[in-house]
Design a protein around this motif. Structure first.
Motif, PDB file in Angstrom:
ATOM      1  N   ALA A  66       0.831  -1.209   0.000  1.00  0.00           N
ATOM      2  CA  ALA A  66       0.000   0.000   0.000  1.00  0.00           C
ATOM      3  C   ALA A  66       0.862   1.255   0.000  1.00  0.00           C
ATOM      4  O   ALA A  66       0.571   2.224  -0.715  1.00  0.00           O
ATOM      5  N   ALA A  67       1.932   1.245   0.786  1.00  0.00           N
ATOM      6  CA  ALA A  67       2.843   2.388   0.816  1.00  0.00           C
ATOM      7  C   ALA A  67       3.480   2.609  -0.550  1.00  0.00           C
ATOM      8  O   ALA A  67       3.674   3.750  -0.979  1.00  0.00           O
ATOM      9  N   ALA A  68       3.790   1.520  -1.246  1.00  0.00           N
ATOM     10  CA  ALA A  68       4.359   1.643  -2.594  1.00  0.00           C
ATOM     11  C   ALA A  68       3.356   2.304  -3.525  1.00  0.00           C
ATOM     12  O   ALA A  68       3.721   3.161  -4.337  1.00  0.00           O
ATOM     13  N   GLY A  69       2.089   1.939  -3.411  1.00  0.00           N
ATOM     14  CA  GLY A  69       1.057   2.566  -4.234  1.00  0.00           C
ATOM     15  C   GLY A  69       0.933   4.046  -3.953  1.00  0.00           C
ATOM     16  O   GLY A  69       0.817   4.862  -4.880  1.00  0.00           O
ATOM     17  N   ASP A  70       0.967   4.414  -2.678  1.00  0.00           N
ATOM     18  CA  ASP A  70       0.918   5.828  -2.308  1.00  0.00           C
ATOM     19  C   ASP A  70       2.116   6.585  -2.863  1.00  0.00           C
ATOM     20  O   ASP A  70       1.995   7.711  -3.355  1.00  0.00           O
ATOM     21  N   LEU A  71       3.266   5.964  -2.796  1.00  0.00           N
ATOM     22  CA  LEU A  71       4.484   6.603  -3.276  1.00  0.00           C
ATOM     23  C   LEU A  71       4.455   6.778  -4.793  1.00  0.00           C
ATOM     24  O   LEU A  71       4.908   7.806  -5.317  1.00  0.00           O
ATOM     25  N   GLU A 108       1.774   7.293  -6.570  1.00  0.00           N
ATOM     26  CA  GLU A 108       0.895   8.443  -6.795  1.00  0.00           C
ATOM     27  C   GLU A 108       1.632   9.751  -6.528  1.00  0.00           C
ATOM     28  O   GLU A 108       1.504  10.719  -7.284  1.00  0.00           O
ATOM     29  N   GLU A 109       2.400   9.802  -5.450  1.00  0.00           N
ATOM     30  CA  GLU A 109       3.167  11.009  -5.120  1.00  0.00           C
ATOM     31  C   GLU A 109       4.211  11.292  -6.193  1.00  0.00           C
ATOM     32  O   GLU A 109       4.413  12.444  -6.589  1.00  0.00           O
ATOM     33  N   ALA A 110       4.876  10.247  -6.674  1.00  0.00           N
ATOM     34  CA  ALA A 110       5.881  10.421  -7.720  1.00  0.00           C
ATOM     35  C   ALA A 110       5.243  10.968  -8.990  1.00  0.00           C
ATOM     36  O   ALA A 110       5.790  11.891  -9.629  1.00  0.00           O
ATOM     37  N   LEU A 111       4.102  10.416  -9.365  1.00  0.00           N
ATOM     38  CA  LEU A 111       3.417  10.903 -10.561  1.00  0.00           C
ATOM     39  C   LEU A 111       3.009  12.357 -10.407  1.00  0.00           C
ATOM     40  O   LEU A 111       3.131  13.154 -11.346  1.00  0.00           O
ATOM     41  N   ARG A 112       2.527  12.720  -9.220  1.00  0.00           N
ATOM     42  CA  ARG A 112       2.133  14.108  -8.967  1.00  0.00           C
ATOM     43  C   ARG A 112       3.335  15.030  -9.062  1.00  0.00           C
ATOM     44  O   ARG A 112       3.309  16.056  -9.737  1.00  0.00           O
ATOM     45  N   LEU A 113       4.412  14.643  -8.404  1.00  0.00           N
ATOM     46  CA  LEU A 113       5.611  15.477  -8.389  1.00  0.00           C
ATOM     47  C   LEU A 113       6.204  15.608  -9.787  1.00  0.00           C
ATOM     48  O   LEU A 113       6.511  16.714 -10.243  1.00  0.00           O
ATOM     49  N   LEU A 135      13.820  15.702  -6.059  1.00  0.00           N
ATOM     50  CA  LEU A 135      14.138  14.522  -6.871  1.00  0.00           C
ATOM     51  C   LEU A 135      14.974  13.521  -6.086  1.00  0.00           C
ATOM     52  O   LEU A 135      14.756  12.314  -6.181  1.00  0.00           O
ATOM     53  N   HIS A 136      15.905  14.023  -5.295  1.00  0.00           N
ATOM     54  CA  HIS A 136      16.733  13.134  -4.493  1.00  0.00           C
ATOM     55  C   HIS A 136      15.882  12.393  -3.462  1.00  0.00           C
ATOM     56  O   HIS A 136      16.001  11.173  -3.305  1.00  0.00           O
ATOM     57  N   LEU A 137      15.030  13.116  -2.756  1.00  0.00           N
ATOM     58  CA  LEU A 137      14.154  12.499  -1.760  1.00  0.00           C
ATOM     59  C   LEU A 137      13.244  11.464  -2.418  1.00  0.00           C
ATOM     60  O   LEU A 137      13.057  10.369  -1.888  1.00  0.00           O
ATOM     61  N   LEU A 138      12.686  11.808  -3.575  1.00  0.00           N
ATOM     62  CA  LEU A 138      11.819  10.874  -4.284  1.00  0.00           C
ATOM     63  C   LEU A 138      12.595   9.613  -4.663  1.00  0.00           C
ATOM     64  O   LEU A 138      12.097   8.494  -4.491  1.00  0.00           O
ATOM     65  N   ALA A 139      13.817   9.769  -5.142  1.00  0.00           N
ATOM     66  CA  ALA A 139      14.634   8.607  -5.516  1.00  0.00           C
ATOM     67  C   ALA A 139      14.920   7.730  -4.304  1.00  0.00           C
ATOM     68  O   ALA A 139      14.855   6.499  -4.390  1.00  0.00           O
ATOM     69  N   VAL A 140      15.221   8.341  -3.170  1.00  0.00           N
ATOM     70  CA  VAL A 140      15.484   7.580  -1.944  1.00  0.00           C
ATOM     71  C   VAL A 140      14.227   6.826  -1.512  1.00  0.00           C
ATOM     72  O   VAL A 140      14.281   5.629  -1.187  1.00  0.00           O
ATOM     73  N   GLU A 141      13.079   7.502  -1.511  1.00  0.00           N
ATOM     74  CA  GLU A 141      11.836   6.868  -1.087  1.00  0.00           C
ATOM     75  C   GLU A 141      11.419   5.758  -2.050  1.00  0.00           C
ATOM     76  O   GLU A 141      10.949   4.699  -1.623  1.00  0.00           O
ATOM     77  N   LEU A 142      11.585   5.982  -3.353  1.00  0.00           N
ATOM     78  CA  LEU A 142      11.244   4.951  -4.329  1.00  0.00           C
ATOM     79  C   LEU A 142      12.147   3.731  -4.171  1.00  0.00           C
ATOM     80  O   LEU A 142      11.686   2.582  -4.267  1.00  0.00           O
ATOM     81  N   THR A 143      13.428   3.956  -3.925  1.00  0.00           N
ATOM     82  CA  THR A 143      14.361   2.848  -3.730  1.00  0.00           C
ATOM     83  C   THR A 143      13.999   2.040  -2.492  1.00  0.00           C
ATOM     84  O   THR A 143      13.982   0.802  -2.523  1.00  0.00           O
ATOM     85  N   THR A 144      13.670   2.720  -1.416  1.00  0.00           N
ATOM     86  CA  THR A 144      13.272   2.038  -0.184  1.00  0.00           C
ATOM     87  C   THR A 144      12.004   1.224  -0.404  1.00  0.00           C
ATOM     88  O   THR A 144      11.925   0.050  -0.028  1.00  0.00           O
ATOM     89  N   SER A 145      11.023   1.836  -1.040  1.00  0.00           N
ATOM     90  CA  SER A 145       9.763   1.151  -1.285  1.00  0.00           C
ATOM     91  C   SER A 145       9.950  -0.037  -2.223  1.00  0.00           C
ATOM     92  O   SER A 145       9.392  -1.120  -1.998  1.00  0.00           O
TER      93      SER A 145
END
Length: 84
Positions: free
Chosen positions: A7-12, A14-19, A30-40
């Motif tokens: 579920a968290a991956a799905g939320d992320l 959506e956030e990535a697409l919005r950003l 972009l750096h924060l998004l890359a870190v969060e996407l990698t973690t997810s």
């Protein structure tokens, strides 16, 4: 736990697409998004591997369900539309 990670991956996503749709990102965003996407992605991969291991362990427990030579799709077939 797995459901929460997926579920968290799905939320992320959506956030990535919005950003990324905004076309006005800062390098920090972009750096924060890359870190969060990698973690997810790491968590979702762990979920997939865990489920795959459970499936592999249970394959020897039942009859051959693909109706073939044991190298089939385990009875699962997706329509062509599922692949775009």
């Amino acid at each position: 736990m797995e459901e929460e990670q997926v579920a968290a991956a799905g939320d992320l996503i959506e956030e990535a697409l919005r950003l990324l749709g905004g076309l006005s990102w800062t390098p920090g965003e972009l750096h924060l998004l890359a870190v969060e996407l990698t973690t997810s992605l790491t968590h979702v991969r762990r979920v997939a591997e865990s489920r795959g291991a459970r499936l592999a362990a249970s394959e020897g427990d039942g009859p051959d369900t693909d109706g073939g030579d044991g190298e089939g799709t385990d009875g699962l077939q997706l329509p062509a539309e599922a692949f775009g």
